[in-house]
Design a protein around this motif. Structure first.
Motif, PDB file in Angstrom:
ATOM      1  N   ASP A  57      50.412  21.732  58.748  1.00 30.81           N
ATOM      2  CA  ASP A  57      49.310  22.344  59.494  1.00 30.81           C
ATOM      3  C   ASP A  57      48.823  23.612  58.793  1.00 30.81           C
ATOM      4  O   ASP A  57      47.616  23.825  58.642  1.00 30.81           O
ATOM      5  CB  ASP A  57      49.738  22.680  60.928  1.00 30.81           C
ATOM      6  N   TYR A 115      47.070  12.889  54.925  1.00 33.49           N
ATOM      7  CA  TYR A 115      47.857  11.660  54.867  1.00 33.49           C
ATOM      8  C   TYR A 115      49.336  11.949  55.142  1.00 33.49           C
ATOM      9  O   TYR A 115      49.981  11.238  55.906  1.00 33.49           O
ATOM     10  CB  TYR A 115      47.694  10.991  53.494  1.00 33.49           C
ATOM     11  N   GLN A 117      49.931  13.031  58.955  1.00 32.42           N
ATOM     12  CA  GLN A 117      49.817  11.833  59.788  1.00 32.42           C
ATOM     13  C   GLN A 117      49.852  12.106  61.292  1.00 32.42           C
ATOM     14  O   GLN A 117      50.609  11.483  62.026  1.00 32.42           O
ATOM     15  CB  GLN A 117      50.888  10.805  59.416  1.00 32.42           C
ATOM     16  N   THR A 118      49.037  13.052  61.715  1.00 30.00           N
ATOM     17  CA  THR A 118      48.887  13.219  63.154  1.00 30.00           C
ATOM     18  C   THR A 118      47.632  12.452  63.557  1.00 30.00           C
ATOM     19  O   THR A 118      46.861  11.994  62.704  1.00 30.00           O
ATOM     20  CB  THR A 118      48.757  14.713  63.554  1.00 30.00           C
ATOM     21  N   GLU A 119      47.420  12.313  64.831  1.00 36.36           N
ATOM     22  CA  GLU A 119      46.296  11.521  65.324  1.00 36.36           C
ATOM     23  C   GLU A 119      44.977  12.029  64.749  1.00 36.36           C
ATOM     24  O   GLU A 119      44.704  13.238  64.773  1.00 36.36           O
ATOM     25  CB  GLU A 119      46.240  11.573  66.857  1.00 36.36           C
ATOM     26  N   GLY A 120      44.194  11.147  64.196  1.00 38.21           N
ATOM     27  CA  GLY A 120      42.903  11.485  63.614  1.00 38.21           C
ATOM     28  C   GLY A 120      42.942  11.828  62.139  1.00 38.21           C
ATOM     29  O   GLY A 120      41.909  11.930  61.502  1.00 38.21           O
ATOM     30  N   ASP A 121      44.128  11.980  61.571  1.00 42.67           N
ATOM     31  CA  ASP A 121      44.228  12.321  60.159  1.00 42.67           C
ATOM     32  C   ASP A 121      43.871  11.168  59.221  1.00 42.67           C
ATOM     33  O   ASP A 121      43.391  11.378  58.126  1.00 42.67           O
ATOM     34  CB  ASP A 121      45.639  12.812  59.808  1.00 42.67           C
ATOM     35  N   GLY A 140      41.962   8.408  60.088  1.00 41.34           N
ATOM     36  CA  GLY A 140      40.828   7.615  60.541  1.00 41.34           C
ATOM     37  C   GLY A 140      39.519   8.047  60.062  1.00 41.34           C
ATOM     38  O   GLY A 140      39.056   8.607  59.201  1.00 41.34           O
TER      39      GLY A 140
END
Length: 176
Positions: free
Chosen positions: A139, A167, A170-174, A176
């Protein structure tokens, strides 16, 4: 004169090291001449920041071959920073040397100081982010790029690094 001789010896060491079959003794001899000549320059011109910068460069280029050279680089950079405390390059190089030596906390502070001194100094941001990533502080590593996102949009290395950070985090939205 001594700085020129030192640079020439370092250049010859690099050339020899890049040969298909480098002569390790020749590389070591050129590096020894480079370091010794640069040290002589510091004796002759101890108040000249370029002298200390050159000596630090010599040590930084030899730190993988001579482990003690990293501490010598730090000492040379400390002297350079005494003479020119607002130089962001010296702070960035100090961060690299301290990271190489395993002093990650001080390396982080040096990178941040380089950024404070020159807010558009992209390589300092990249180095700080890489340091944070090496500690799995994803982060924070990603957040490093926020103030310079406009600057790095044209820098493929920085964009690749930022993509790799998302990558790896790899948290949500990373992804996509």
């Amino acid at each position: 004169y001594n700085l020129s001789r030192a640079r020439l010896a370092l250049q010859r060491a690099r050339q020899e090291a890049q040969q298909a079959e480098p002569n390790a003794d020749a590389v070591a001899n050129y590096l020894a001449v480079a370091v010794n000549t640069a040290r002589q320059a510091t004796d002759d011109q101890g108040r000249d920041v370029e002298t200390w910068e050159t000596l630090a460069s010599m040590y930084l280029n030899t730190q993988s071959l001579v482990p003690e050279a990293n501490q010598w680089a730090i000492e040379s950079l400390e002297r350079a920073l005494e003479l020119e405390p607002t130089n962001p390059v010296f702070n960035w190089q100090m961060g690299n040397a301290r990271a190489f030596g395993g002093n990650l906390e001080q390396a982080e502070e040096n990178y941040k100081q380089a950024i404070r001194l020159k807010p558009n100094y992209i390589i300092a941001y990249v180095s700080l982010s890489a340091l944070l990533e090496s500690q799995e502080r994803y982060d924070q590593a990603i957040a490093v790029y926020e103030p310079i996102f406009q600057l790095v949009q044209e820098n493929s290395e920085a964009l690749f690094t930022l993509g790799r950070l998302f990558y790896n985090r790899q948290t949500e939205g990373d992804l996509g």
